[in-house]
Design a protein around this motif. Structure first.
Motif, PDB file in Angstrom:
ATOM      1  N   ALA A 178      30.708  37.854  38.197  1.00  0.00           N
ATOM      2  CA  ALA A 178      29.521  37.023  38.433  1.00  0.00           C
ATOM      3  C   ALA A 178      29.533  36.453  39.851  1.00  0.00           C
ATOM      4  O   ALA A 178      30.523  35.877  40.298  1.00  0.00           O
ATOM      5  CB  ALA A 178      29.472  35.886  37.416  1.00  0.00           C
ATOM      6  N   GLY A 179      28.434  36.631  40.565  1.00  0.00           N
ATOM      7  CA  GLY A 179      28.296  36.066  41.904  1.00  0.00           C
ATOM      8  C   GLY A 179      28.965  36.869  43.003  1.00  0.00           C
ATOM      9  O   GLY A 179      28.987  36.437  44.153  1.00  0.00           O
ATOM     10  N   MET A 180      29.510  38.047  42.679  1.00  0.00           N
ATOM     11  CA  MET A 180      30.207  38.830  43.687  1.00  0.00           C
ATOM     12  C   MET A 180      29.290  39.872  44.308  1.00  0.00           C
ATOM     13  O   MET A 180      28.385  40.396  43.654  1.00  0.00           O
ATOM     14  CB  MET A 180      31.427  39.533  43.067  1.00  0.00           C
ATOM     15  N   ASN A 181      29.546  40.176  45.582  1.00  0.00           N
ATOM     16  CA  ASN A 181      28.810  41.241  46.254  1.00  0.00           C
ATOM     17  C   ASN A 181      29.446  42.588  45.901  1.00  0.00           C
ATOM     18  O   ASN A 181      30.510  42.628  45.258  1.00  0.00           O
ATOM     19  CB  ASN A 181      28.776  41.013  47.770  1.00  0.00           C
ATOM     20  N   PRO A 182      28.813  43.718  46.264  1.00  0.00           N
ATOM     21  CA  PRO A 182      29.351  45.032  45.884  1.00  0.00           C
ATOM     22  C   PRO A 182      30.796  45.264  46.308  1.00  0.00           C
ATOM     23  O   PRO A 182      31.585  45.845  45.555  1.00  0.00           O
ATOM     24  CB  PRO A 182      28.395  46.010  46.574  1.00  0.00           C
ATOM     25  N   GLN A 183      31.161  44.829  47.506  1.00  0.00           N
ATOM     26  CA  GLN A 183      32.530  45.024  47.986  1.00  0.00           C
ATOM     27  C   GLN A 183      33.515  44.223  47.120  1.00  0.00           C
ATOM     28  O   GLN A 183      34.569  44.733  46.719  1.00  0.00           O
ATOM     29  CB  GLN A 183      32.652  44.591  49.452  1.00  0.00           C
ATOM     30  N   GLU A 184      33.166  42.971  46.831  1.00  0.00           N
ATOM     31  CA  GLU A 184      34.028  42.136  45.995  1.00  0.00           C
ATOM     32  C   GLU A 184      34.139  42.710  44.586  1.00  0.00           C
ATOM     33  O   GLU A 184      35.211  42.658  43.966  1.00  0.00           O
ATOM     34  CB  GLU A 184      33.491  40.702  45.950  1.00  0.00           C
ATOM     35  N   SER A 185      33.045  43.258  44.075  1.00  0.00           N
ATOM     36  CA  SER A 185      33.065  43.852  42.738  1.00  0.00           C
ATOM     37  C   SER A 185      33.987  45.063  42.687  1.00  0.00           C
ATOM     38  O   SER A 185      34.723  45.258  41.712  1.00  0.00           O
ATOM     39  CB  SER A 185      31.646  44.258  42.321  1.00  0.00           C
ATOM     40  N   GLN A 186      33.954  45.868  43.742  1.00  0.00           N
ATOM     41  CA  GLN A 186      34.843  47.026  43.802  1.00  0.00           C
ATOM     42  C   GLN A 186      36.301  46.591  43.830  1.00  0.00           C
ATOM     43  O   GLN A 186      37.157  47.159  43.130  1.00  0.00           O
ATOM     44  CB  GLN A 186      34.516  47.865  45.048  1.00  0.00           C
ATOM     45  N   GLU A 187      36.589  45.564  44.613  1.00  0.00           N
ATOM     46  CA  GLU A 187      37.957  45.046  44.684  1.00  0.00           C
ATOM     47  C   GLU A 187      38.386  44.468  43.340  1.00  0.00           C
ATOM     48  O   GLU A 187      39.550  44.607  42.937  1.00  0.00           O
ATOM     49  CB  GLU A 187      38.048  43.984  45.783  1.00  0.00           C
ATOM     50  N   LEU A 188      37.442  43.831  42.641  1.00  0.00           N
ATOM     51  CA  LEU A 188      37.757  43.272  41.327  1.00  0.00           C
ATOM     52  C   LEU A 188      38.098  44.380  40.336  1.00  0.00           C
ATOM     53  O   LEU A 188      39.032  44.242  39.538  1.00  0.00           O
ATOM     54  CB  LEU A 188      36.580  42.451  40.805  1.00  0.00           C
ATOM     55  N   MET A 189      37.349  45.473  40.364  1.00  0.00           N
ATOM     56  CA  MET A 189      37.640  46.597  39.479  1.00  0.00           C
ATOM     57  C   MET A 189      39.065  47.089  39.682  1.00  0.00           C
ATOM     58  O   MET A 189      39.820  47.290  38.713  1.00  0.00           O
ATOM     59  CB  MET A 189      36.650  47.746  39.742  1.00  0.00           C
ATOM     60  N   GLU A 190      39.441  47.269  40.931  1.00  0.00           N
ATOM     61  CA  GLU A 190      40.796  47.731  41.242  1.00  0.00           C
ATOM     62  C   GLU A 190      41.829  46.700  40.795  1.00  0.00           C
ATOM     63  O   GLU A 190      42.912  47.055  40.306  1.00  0.00           O
ATOM     64  CB  GLU A 190      40.912  47.999  42.743  1.00  0.00           C
ATOM     65  N   PHE A 191      41.486  45.420  40.945  1.00  0.00           N
ATOM     66  CA  PHE A 191      42.394  44.341  40.561  1.00  0.00           C
ATOM     67  C   PHE A 191      42.635  44.331  39.050  1.00  0.00           C
ATOM     68  O   PHE A 191      43.777  44.224  38.589  1.00  0.00           O
ATOM     69  CB  PHE A 191      41.791  42.998  41.014  1.00  0.00           C
TER      70      PHE A 191
END
Length: 251
Positions: A178-191
């Protein structure tokens, strides 16, 4: 690992969740999706003991945990995050983790007050454990920063790591992107995939960000008005007409 059987949660005359049944196996990442107001967070609250279900059972490693207090459920090995970040804002990053470590300790008031060797040893162990956790997720340099001073993405990550500090075998994430941009979302997936593999845990997550859901989940359940309207692999759910109608509406 987790199996809910016909969980129903009623508030007076309102049925928020009806006959909700899911399974989460070891090592799986399972997604729970649906439009706003579908009952997803209510389902999380029932699983984690915030609410006692009106009926149904919740089996975790074969034991029924329905109706147990939240801290008891956390003690069995289930940890969660929240839709709105709930860090201890007046504490440092490290202190947030130290609070979570207390779940696995057996504090002795006498030892704590007098700072006896047993207390000192436990504190040292918890500190080392927490610092290792922070290092493993790239937050070690922020250990002494105030939690609320972190950028939004790091606050999200810290909340997840604090849940990991309770040493769970099942992690529930409520809208982590929630509230993340596409780059942050991609990093979250990997995390998320990384912590699943590193800590050998299962993950159940609520998420509206379809890139995240379709990218990391092994299996999906879809709720609409508290009713499960679909379940299956991401590729199946993507083409399911009921799911498309629930998200986009029908004429």
């Amino acid at each position: 690992m987790l199996e809910t059987n016909n969980i129903t949660m009623q508030f007076g005359g309102l049925t928020a969740v009806s006959d909700f049944s899911i399974t989460v196996a070891d090592g799986e990442i399972v997604g729970l999706i649906g439009p706003n107001g579908a009952g997803k967070t209510t389902a999380f609250n029932v699983i984690t003991g915030v609410y006692t279900p009106t009926r149904g059972t919740i089996l975790f490693n074969g034991k029924n945990i329905a109706g147990k207090q939240p801290h008891r459920i956390t003690g069995t090995g289930i940890a969660r995050t929240f839709q709105n970040i709930r860090l201890f804002h007046e504490m440092t990053v490290l202190e947030n983790l130290l609070v979570a470590c207390n779940l696995r300790e057996k504090p002795n008031l006498f030892e704590s007050v007098l700072h006896l060797p047993g207390y000192i040893a436990r504190e040292k162990k918890a500190r080392e454990f927490s610092l290792n956790l922070l290092e493993s997720v790239g937050l070690l340099n922020n250990a002494n920063d105030n939690a609320v001073s972190l950028p939004y993405g790091k606050q999200r990550r810290l909340e997840i790591v604090r849940a990991l500090a309770t040493e769970p075998s099942l992690l529930l994430l409520d809208e982590p992107a929630a509230g993340m941009n596409p780059q942050e979302s991609q990093e979250l997936m990997e995390f998320i995939v990384g912590i699943r593999d590193k800590f050998k845990i299962s993950v159940l997550l609520i998420e509206h960000h379809m890139q995240v859901v379709m990218g990391i989940c092994n299996w999906l359940y879809v709720l609409d008005y508290g009713i499960t309207i679909a379940k299956g692999a991401p590729a199946e759910i993507r083409k399911n007409q009921k799911v498309i109608d629930a998200y986009l509406g029908v004429d």
